[in-house]
Design a protein around this motif. Structure first.
Motif, PDB file in Angstrom:
ATOM      1  N   LEU A  44       7.544  -3.989  13.747  1.00 25.83           N
ATOM      2  CA  LEU A  44       7.637  -3.752  12.300  1.00 25.83           C
ATOM      3  C   LEU A  44       6.651  -2.992  11.929  1.00 25.83           C
ATOM      4  O   LEU A  44       5.407  -3.161  12.124  1.00 25.83           O
ATOM      5  CB  LEU A  44       8.008  -4.968  11.460  1.00 25.83           C
ATOM      6  N   VAL A  45       6.924  -1.388  11.599  1.00 22.71           N
ATOM      7  CA  VAL A  45       5.769  -0.723  11.000  1.00 22.71           C
ATOM      8  C   VAL A  45       6.345  -0.500   9.405  1.00 22.71           C
ATOM      9  O   VAL A  45       7.237   0.079   8.992  1.00 22.71           O
ATOM     10  CB  VAL A  45       6.133   0.752  11.567  1.00 22.71           C
ATOM     11  N   GLU A  46       5.099  -1.237   8.666  1.00 21.13           N
ATOM     12  CA  GLU A  46       5.228  -1.037   7.365  1.00 21.13           C
ATOM     13  C   GLU A  46       4.186  -0.195   6.760  1.00 21.13           C
ATOM     14  O   GLU A  46       3.188   0.051   7.015  1.00 21.13           O
ATOM     15  CB  GLU A  46       4.682  -2.664   6.664  1.00 21.13           C
ATOM     16  N   GLU A  47       4.931   0.849   5.971  1.00 20.37           N
ATOM     17  CA  GLU A  47       3.916   1.519   5.062  1.00 20.37           C
ATOM     18  C   GLU A  47       3.532   0.840   3.914  1.00 20.37           C
ATOM     19  O   GLU A  47       4.396   0.397   2.905  1.00 20.37           O
ATOM     20  CB  GLU A  47       4.687   2.826   4.747  1.00 20.37           C
ATOM     21  N   VAL A  48       1.970   0.876   3.519  1.00 22.34           N
ATOM     22  CA  VAL A  48       1.563   0.227   2.373  1.00 22.34           C
ATOM     23  C   VAL A  48       1.181   1.494   1.421  1.00 22.34           C
ATOM     24  O   VAL A  48       0.859   2.581   1.730  1.00 22.34           O
ATOM     25  CB  VAL A  48       0.078  -0.374   2.755  1.00 22.34           C
ATOM     26  N   PRO A  49       1.705   1.378   0.306  1.00 20.54           N
ATOM     27  CA  PRO A  49       1.442   2.423  -0.794  1.00 20.54           C
ATOM     28  C   PRO A  49       0.132   2.836  -1.049  1.00 20.54           C
ATOM     29  O   PRO A  49      -0.874   1.865  -0.720  1.00 20.54           O
ATOM     30  CB  PRO A  49       2.148   1.683  -2.155  1.00 20.54           C
ATOM     31  N   ASP A  50      -0.147   3.831  -1.392  1.00 18.80           N
ATOM     32  CA  ASP A  50      -1.583   4.482  -1.611  1.00 18.80           C
ATOM     33  C   ASP A  50      -2.398   3.741  -2.477  1.00 18.80           C
ATOM     34  O   ASP A  50      -1.916   3.320  -3.405  1.00 18.80           O
ATOM     35  CB  ASP A  50      -1.551   5.772  -1.844  1.00 18.80           C
ATOM     36  N   GLY A  51      -3.415   3.260  -1.928  1.00 18.39           N
ATOM     37  CA  GLY A  51      -4.390   2.448  -2.870  1.00 18.39           C
ATOM     38  C   GLY A  51      -3.956   1.062  -2.947  1.00 18.39           C
ATOM     39  O   GLY A  51      -4.432   0.140  -3.466  1.00 18.39           O
ATOM     40  N   GLY A  52      -3.133   0.526  -1.845  1.00 12.93           N
ATOM     41  CA  GLY A  52      -2.480  -0.743  -1.816  1.00 12.93           C
ATOM     42  C   GLY A  52      -3.343  -1.720  -0.940  1.00 12.93           C
ATOM     43  O   GLY A  52      -2.726  -2.634  -0.496  1.00 12.93           O
ATOM     44  N   TRP A  53      -4.464  -1.238  -0.395  1.00 12.94           N
ATOM     45  CA  TRP A  53      -5.267  -2.165   0.474  1.00 12.94           C
ATOM     46  C   TRP A  53      -6.608  -1.777   0.186  1.00 12.94           C
ATOM     47  O   TRP A  53      -7.108  -0.620  -0.167  1.00 12.94           O
ATOM     48  CB  TRP A  53      -4.847  -1.883   1.790  1.00 12.94           C
ATOM     49  N   GLY A  54      -7.615  -2.452   0.721  1.00 14.27           N
ATOM     50  CA  GLY A  54      -9.122  -2.013   0.595  1.00 14.27           C
ATOM     51  C   GLY A  54      -9.914  -2.749   1.782  1.00 14.27           C
ATOM     52  O   GLY A  54      -9.548  -3.835   2.610  1.00 14.27           O
ATOM     53  N   ILE A  55     -11.173  -2.567   1.878  1.00  5.64           N
ATOM     54  CA  ILE A  55     -12.032  -2.988   3.052  1.00  5.64           C
ATOM     55  C   ILE A  55     -13.396  -3.229   2.148  1.00  5.64           C
ATOM     56  O   ILE A  55     -13.811  -2.164   1.607  1.00  5.64           O
ATOM     57  CB  ILE A  55     -12.064  -2.402   4.317  1.00  5.64           C
ATOM     58  N   GLY A  56     -14.014  -4.482   2.303  1.00  5.81           N
ATOM     59  CA  GLY A  56     -15.310  -4.852   1.782  1.00  5.81           C
ATOM     60  C   GLY A  56     -15.389  -4.310   0.204  1.00  5.81           C
ATOM     61  O   GLY A  56     -16.424  -3.780  -0.117  1.00  5.81           O
ATOM     62  N   ASP A  57     -14.407  -4.880  -0.304  1.00 10.78           N
ATOM     63  CA  ASP A  57     -14.407  -4.666  -1.744  1.00 10.78           C
ATOM     64  C   ASP A  57     -14.016  -3.483  -2.362  1.00 10.78           C
ATOM     65  O   ASP A  57     -14.635  -3.202  -3.591  1.00 10.78           O
ATOM     66  CB  ASP A  57     -15.539  -5.463  -2.438  1.00 10.78           C
ATOM     67  N   HIS A  58     -13.579  -2.307  -1.465  1.00  8.86           N
ATOM     68  CA  HIS A  58     -13.449  -1.105  -1.884  1.00  8.86           C
ATOM     69  C   HIS A  58     -11.848  -0.763  -1.450  1.00  8.86           C
ATOM     70  O   HIS A  58     -11.356  -0.867  -0.449  1.00  8.86           O
ATOM     71  CB  HIS A  58     -14.245  -0.014  -0.966  1.00  8.86           C
ATOM     72  N   VAL A  59     -11.180  -0.207  -2.672  1.00  9.94           N
ATOM     73  CA  VAL A  59      -9.995   0.174  -2.424  1.00  9.94           C
ATOM     74  C   VAL A  59      -9.880   1.586  -1.780  1.00  9.94           C
ATOM     75  O   VAL A  59     -10.597   2.380  -2.096  1.00  9.94           O
ATOM     76  CB  VAL A  59      -9.217   0.205  -3.875  1.00  9.94           C
ATOM     77  N   LEU A  60      -9.006   1.565  -0.874  1.00  6.46           N
ATOM     78  CA  LEU A  60      -8.905   2.915   0.030  1.00  6.46           C
ATOM     79  C   LEU A  60      -7.792   3.586  -0.259  1.00  6.46           C
ATOM     80  O   LEU A  60      -6.835   3.131  -0.577  1.00  6.46           O
ATOM     81  CB  LEU A  60      -8.678   2.379   1.413  1.00  6.46           C
ATOM     82  N   THR A  61      -7.810   4.964  -0.224  1.00  5.98           N
ATOM     83  CA  THR A  61      -6.626   5.678  -0.393  1.00  5.98           C
ATOM     84  C   THR A  61      -6.327   6.533   1.047  1.00  5.98           C
ATOM     85  O   THR A  61      -7.238   6.579   1.711  1.00  5.98           O
ATOM     86  CB  THR A  61      -6.852   6.782  -1.672  1.00  5.98           C
ATOM     87  N   LEU A  62      -5.223   6.991   1.021  1.00  5.31           N
ATOM     88  CA  LEU A  62      -5.014   8.012   2.154  1.00  5.31           C
ATOM     89  C   LEU A  62      -5.956   9.010   2.219  1.00  5.31           C
ATOM     90  O   LEU A  62      -6.220   9.386   3.316  1.00  5.31           O
ATOM     91  CB  LEU A  62      -3.366   8.448   1.981  1.00  5.31           C
ATOM     92  N   ALA A  63      -6.123   9.761   1.274  1.00  9.09           N
ATOM     93  CA  ALA A  63      -7.106  10.796   1.341  1.00  9.09           C
ATOM     94  C   ALA A  63      -8.527  10.385   1.936  1.00  9.09           C
ATOM     95  O   ALA A  63      -9.235  11.101   2.789  1.00  9.09           O
ATOM     96  CB  ALA A  63      -7.545  11.398  -0.255  1.00  9.09           C
TER      97      ALA A  63
END
Length: 71
Positions: A44-63
């Motif tokens: 299953l390949v799931e696409e997470v919406p832009d800004g829908g995850w983070g690492i180390g308390d920082h929200v990540l974007t596709l850019a």
């Protein structure tokens, strides 16, 4: 049943890459468990919406992940 769940940023990979992953991961499970695993392997390949995850308390974007934006 072997199962792999890949979560990727929406828009990062195209349909061809997803198809390659399904084939490659299925082959990996077949190597590990034998040919009988092929028919029941789920990838299953799931696409997470832009800004829908983070690492180390920082929200990540596709850019940020592709190096096209501030990071």
């Amino acid at each position: 049943m072997p199962y792999a769940n890949l979560k990727v940023p929406a828009g990062l990979v195209d349909a061809q890459q997803k198809e390659r992953w399904v084939h490659q991961i299925t082959e990996m499970y077949v190597e590990a468990f034998g040919e009988q695993a092929r028919a029941t392997t789920m990838v299953l390949v799931e696409e997470v919406p832009d800004g829908g995850w983070g690492i180390g308390d920082h929200v990540l974007t596709l850019a940020q992940l592709t190096g096209d934006g501030p990071g």
